[in-house]
Design an enzyme around this catalytic site. Structure first.
Site, short mmCIF file in Angstrom:
data_model
loop_
_atom_site.label_atom_id
_atom_site.label_comp_id
_atom_site.label_asym_id
_atom_site.label_seq_id
_atom_site.Cartn_x
_atom_site.Cartn_y
_atom_site.Cartn_z
N LYS A 16 12.80 4.42 11.45
CA LYS A 16 14.25 4.32 11.22
C LYS A 16 14.60 4.67 9.77
CE LYS A 16 14.55 -0.04 12.33
NZ LYS A 16 13.15 -0.28 12.73
N LYS A 38 21.67 -0.87 4.87
CA LYS A 38 20.66 -1.68 5.56
C LYS A 38 21.28 -3.05 5.75
CE LYS A 38 16.54 -2.90 7.05
NZ LYS A 38 15.79 -2.27 8.15
N GLY A 119 14.22 -3.60 13.28
CA GLY A 119 13.46 -3.57 14.54
C GLY A 119 14.23 -2.83 15.62
N1 LIG Z 1 7.35 11.30 10.34
C1 LIG Z 1 6.40 10.50 9.85
N2 LIG Z 1 5.21 11.00 9.44
C2 LIG Z 1 4.24 10.20 8.95
N3 LIG Z 1 4.35 8.87 8.81
C3 LIG Z 1 5.52 8.31 9.21
C4 LIG Z 1 6.60 9.09 9.73
N4 LIG Z 1 7.60 8.24 10.02
C5 LIG Z 1 7.19 7.01 9.70
N5 LIG Z 1 5.93 7.05 9.21
C6 LIG Z 1 5.09 5.90 8.79
O1 LIG Z 1 5.58 4.72 9.37
C7 LIG Z 1 5.97 3.79 8.38
C8 LIG Z 1 7.20 3.06 8.83
O2 LIG Z 1 8.31 3.94 8.86
P1 LIG Z 1 9.76 3.37 8.66
O3 LIG Z 1 10.71 4.50 8.57
O4 LIG Z 1 9.76 2.39 7.51
O5 LIG Z 1 9.95 2.57 10.03
P2 LIG Z 1 11.11 1.51 10.42
O6 LIG Z 1 12.23 1.68 9.44
O7 LIG Z 1 11.49 1.85 11.82
O8 LIG Z 1 10.47 0.16 10.34
C9 LIG Z 1 6.16 4.62 7.10
O9 LIG Z 1 5.93 3.87 5.92
C10 LIG Z 1 5.12 5.69 7.29
O10 LIG Z 1 3.86 5.20 6.89
MG LIG Z 2 13.19 0.39 8.08
#
Ligand SMILES: Nc1ncnc2c1ncn2[C@@H]1O[C@H](COP(=O)(O)OP(=O)(O)O)[C@@H](O)[C@H]1O
Ligand SMILES: [Mg+2]
Length: 246
Positions: A16, A38, A119
């Protein structure tokens, strides 16, 4: 009127924040006055005297945008658990009005506001009975779902879309994140589109060197420039109702 969209995940860690950052980056790079919001961050990082929202900070870094954390993050909690529990453990009472007022203030100041949930849709946000989908409804925003590409995503994504629709939300599109080019991933996307009737509006590759907490974003900017059709995204945003005084 500011136009907004709510980024909902099929789960935590699906991307996200990566997607929010990429979209805000694209909008700002193309000259649009765009912000992220956020609503509630849990698992904030202690930095000297302050709790830092790694999600808000990541969006600012990727999009080279200066803004005060308090303006773009409703609440920042320390414990890395569901927001309602983090608040309880930290002895805080989260107020819906604070989140709504901060969002409204952003709408008065910016032209586009991309809101990131916590989430998935059925995550208790400010108390056990007030979920992420309630906030989407209160902000009166349409939804873009961020989903994984691999095994398990059909179930998670279709459930998220259908439940969102069941709760009266408008699901505008799906962004598939972490694509590695496997046949099963391609098939997953097709099945998801067929089962939901909601278009996949972007497919983001699995990239090297992405770490939201550490603020590492590799080639994320270039990937969004290549993979997201700004015209489609802007049209989608423009169709939304909008909020704010402008
Ligand atoms: N396109 C992507 N390529 C590689 N790793 C990714 C990618 N998207 C997310 N990640 C990994 O997943 C982790 C969580 O992503 P994040 O955007 O923070 O998820 P959310 O906001 O849904 O919890 C990132 O820190 C990274 O390590
Ligand atoms: Mg997030």
């Amino acid at each position: 009127m500011a136009k907004g969209i709510f980024i909902v995940g099929t789960d935590t860690d699906v991307g996200k924040t990566v997607v929010t950052a990429g979209l805000v980056y694209l909008l700002r790079k193309n000259g649009y006055h765009a912000a992220s919001f956020k609503a509630v961050q849990s698992g904030g990082i202690q930095w000297e005297e302050k709790l830092v929202s790694s999600d808000a900070r990541f969006v600012k870094e990727v999009s080279q945008w200066e803004e005060v954390q308090e303006n773009i993050c409703g609440y920042c909690l320390k414990t890395p658990v569901s927001p309602h529990l983090a608040a309880r453990l930290e002895g805080l009472k989260l107020e819906k009005s604070v989140i709504l007022e901060k969002y409204q203030a952003l709408c008065n100041q910016y032209d586009y506001v991309i809101v990131e949930g916590s989430g998935g849709l059925i995550v208790p946000l400010i108390n056990p009975n007030y979920m992420v989908h309630h906030l989407v409804k209160d902000l009166d925003l349409p939804v873009v779902v961020v989903a994984r590409t691999g095994v398990g995503t059909i179930n998670h994504t279709v459930l998220t879309v259908k439940y969102g629709q069941h709760m009266g939300l408008e699901v505008k599109g799906i962004i598939m994140n972490g694509y590695t080019g496997k046949i099963a991933e391609k098939d997953n996307m097709q099945v998801i589109q067929d089962l939901t009737g909601v278009p996949v509006i972007g497919v983001i590759n699995r990239l090297q060197g992405i770490d939201v907490e550490k603020g590492a974003f590799g080639n994320l900017r270039e990937e969004f420039e290549r993979k997201i059709d700004m015209k489609v995204f802007l049209k989608m945003m423009k169709e939304t109702k909008g909020c704010g005084r402008k």
